[in-house]
Every structure is written in C-alpha cells, then in structure tokens.
Design a protein around this motif. Structure first.
Motif, PDB file in Angstrom:
ATOM      1  N   TYR A 132      14.993   0.365  10.875  1.00 34.08           N
ATOM      2  CA  TYR A 132      15.202  -0.786   9.997  1.00 34.08           C
ATOM      3  C   TYR A 132      15.328  -2.111  10.751  1.00 34.08           C
ATOM      4  O   TYR A 132      15.463  -3.157  10.137  1.00 34.08           O
ATOM      5  CB  TYR A 132      16.448  -0.567   9.132  1.00 34.08           C
ATOM      6  CG  TYR A 132      16.141   0.166   7.851  1.00 34.08           C
ATOM      7  CD1 TYR A 132      15.766  -0.531   6.709  1.00 34.08           C
ATOM      8  CD2 TYR A 132      16.205   1.548   7.770  1.00 34.08           C
ATOM      9  CE1 TYR A 132      15.462   0.125   5.528  1.00 34.08           C
ATOM     10  CE2 TYR A 132      15.902   2.217   6.594  1.00 34.08           C
ATOM     11  CZ  TYR A 132      15.535   1.499   5.479  1.00 34.08           C
ATOM     12  OH  TYR A 132      15.233   2.149   4.304  1.00 34.08           O
ATOM     13  N   GLY A 133      15.316  -2.063  12.064  1.00 35.49           N
ATOM     14  CA  GLY A 133      15.480  -3.287  12.840  1.00 35.49           C
ATOM     15  C   GLY A 133      16.888  -3.849  12.722  1.00 35.49           C
ATOM     16  O   GLY A 133      17.104  -5.048  12.920  1.00 35.49           O
ATOM     17  N   TYR A 134      17.861  -2.995  12.424  1.00 36.72           N
ATOM     18  CA  TYR A 134      19.256  -3.434  12.304  1.00 36.72           C
ATOM     19  C   TYR A 134      19.788  -3.766  13.686  1.00 36.72           C
ATOM     20  O   TYR A 134      19.722  -2.940  14.596  1.00 36.72           O
ATOM     21  CB  TYR A 134      20.111  -2.339  11.651  1.00 36.72           C
ATOM     22  CG  TYR A 134      21.562  -2.709  11.572  1.00 36.72           C
ATOM     23  CD1 TYR A 134      22.017  -3.574  10.588  1.00 36.72           C
ATOM     24  CD2 TYR A 134      22.482  -2.215  12.487  1.00 36.72           C
ATOM     25  CE1 TYR A 134      23.347  -3.935  10.512  1.00 36.72           C
ATOM     26  CE2 TYR A 134      23.809  -2.564  12.422  1.00 36.72           C
ATOM     27  CZ  TYR A 134      24.249  -3.419  11.440  1.00 36.72           C
ATOM     28  OH  TYR A 134      25.572  -3.784  11.380  1.00 36.72           O
ATOM     29  N   THR A 135      20.301  -4.990  13.849  1.00 36.43           N
ATOM     30  CA  THR A 135      20.793  -5.426  15.153  1.00 36.43           C
ATOM     31  C   THR A 135      22.276  -5.780  15.145  1.00 36.43           C
ATOM     32  O   THR A 135      22.811  -6.198  16.160  1.00 36.43           O
ATOM     33  CB  THR A 135      19.998  -6.651  15.644  1.00 36.43           C
ATOM     34  OG1 THR A 135      20.123  -7.703  14.669  1.00 36.43           O
ATOM     35  CG2 THR A 135      18.530  -6.303  15.865  1.00 36.43           C
ATOM     36  N   GLY A 136      22.932  -5.614  14.011  1.00 34.56           N
ATOM     37  CA  GLY A 136      24.362  -5.905  13.938  1.00 34.56           C
ATOM     38  C   GLY A 136      25.177  -4.834  14.634  1.00 34.56           C
ATOM     39  O   GLY A 136      24.648  -3.824  15.115  1.00 34.56           O
ATOM     40  N   PRO A 137      26.479  -5.046  14.689  1.00 31.82           N
ATOM     41  CA  PRO A 137      27.354  -4.032  15.291  1.00 31.82           C
ATOM     42  C   PRO A 137      27.275  -2.718  14.507  1.00 31.82           C
ATOM     43  O   PRO A 137      27.312  -2.727  13.273  1.00 31.82           O
ATOM     44  CB  PRO A 137      28.749  -4.646  15.176  1.00 31.82           C
ATOM     45  CG  PRO A 137      28.521  -6.108  14.939  1.00 31.82           C
ATOM     46  CD  PRO A 137      27.214  -6.225  14.233  1.00 31.82           C
TER      47      PRO A 137
END
Length: 142
Positions: free
Chosen positions: A71-76
């Motif tokens: 998903y391209g999630y880059t958060g913590p």
C-alpha cells in the motif's frame, strides 16, 4: 506467511472526510467458508471463537510489514493496524491476503471506530436481527 500484493501495487481510497479505505483490487474481502448462517452458534456467536482461528503475531507481523509496502504506507507501524476488511466476528477469512490490509489508525474514524461498528454488527447477527450476509456486505462496502 501468506504472500502479499507486490510493493506499491495497492492504492488507498479515501472517504469524503479523508479516511483511508482499502484498494478493492488488492483487498476485496474474503470469507471463511466454515462460517455460514447455519453455523453461527458454533462459530462466530461462540465466546472465544476468534482466538481459535486468529493467526499468531509471528505470522501477522511480517505480513503487516509486507502489506504496508503493498500500500505504500510510510507512517509509523504502531499507528497502523493489520485489519481484516470482513472481521473475524463476521466470518471473514483469518489469513487470506484479500481480506487484510494495513489500515492507518490516525484519522478521525480509524481502526478502533471500525471495531465498534464490527461489534455492533456482530451483536445484531448473533441476536438474529440481521443476516450474516447483510452484515458482511455492510462492512466490506464501507
């Protein structure tokens, strides 16, 4: 560990108030074939049922990391939940990658709010005031 979609292949959708939703191509939902309207009393309506089918963190941890890349999630990672689109209490498949996505829990309607909705639907299903199918469609269609 279940294979996840390729990194960057999934795209979040957003509600009008900017809450993330899963990509329907990557996370359309998947149902547990053992949970049907006829098996409710011996499956999802039995206390402790989900603990018997939930995969351990040793499996879901690496899957969550891989799915976040999908998903391209880059958060913590601590701000995200590896969440079942159709929850286990509504007969969702426990480890099918088509039913699980990395849900950002930092918005105004996050994973914990979805959990409350899932519990409401679960109570209605087990009370017999809503069919399992209706609850599954409601939660999967956001």
């Amino acid at each position: 560990m279940q294979a996840q979609p390729a990194p960057g292949s999934c795209t979040y959708r957003y509600t009008a108030d900017k809450q993330p939703l899963p990509d329907p191509k990557c996370t359309p939902g998947a149902l547990n074939p053992k949970v049907t309207q006829a098996t409710l009393k011996s499956t999802v309506c039995t206390s402790g049922y989900t603990a018997t089918i939930r995969p351990p963190v040793s499996i879901t941890g690496p899957e969550k990391t891989a799915n976040a890349k999908s998903y391209g999630y880059t958060g913590p990672m601590g701000d995200a939940e590896y969440d079942h689109l159709v929850s286990l209490v509504l007969g969702g498949d426990p480890d099918d990658p088509r039913n699980i996505w990395t849900e950002d829990d930092r918005g105004s309607f996050g994973a914990h709010d979805k959990d409350r909705l899932e519990n409401y639907l679960h109570r209605a299903v087990c009370a017999g005031t809503m069919s399992l199918h209706t609850a599954q469609v409601a939660i999967a269609s956001d």
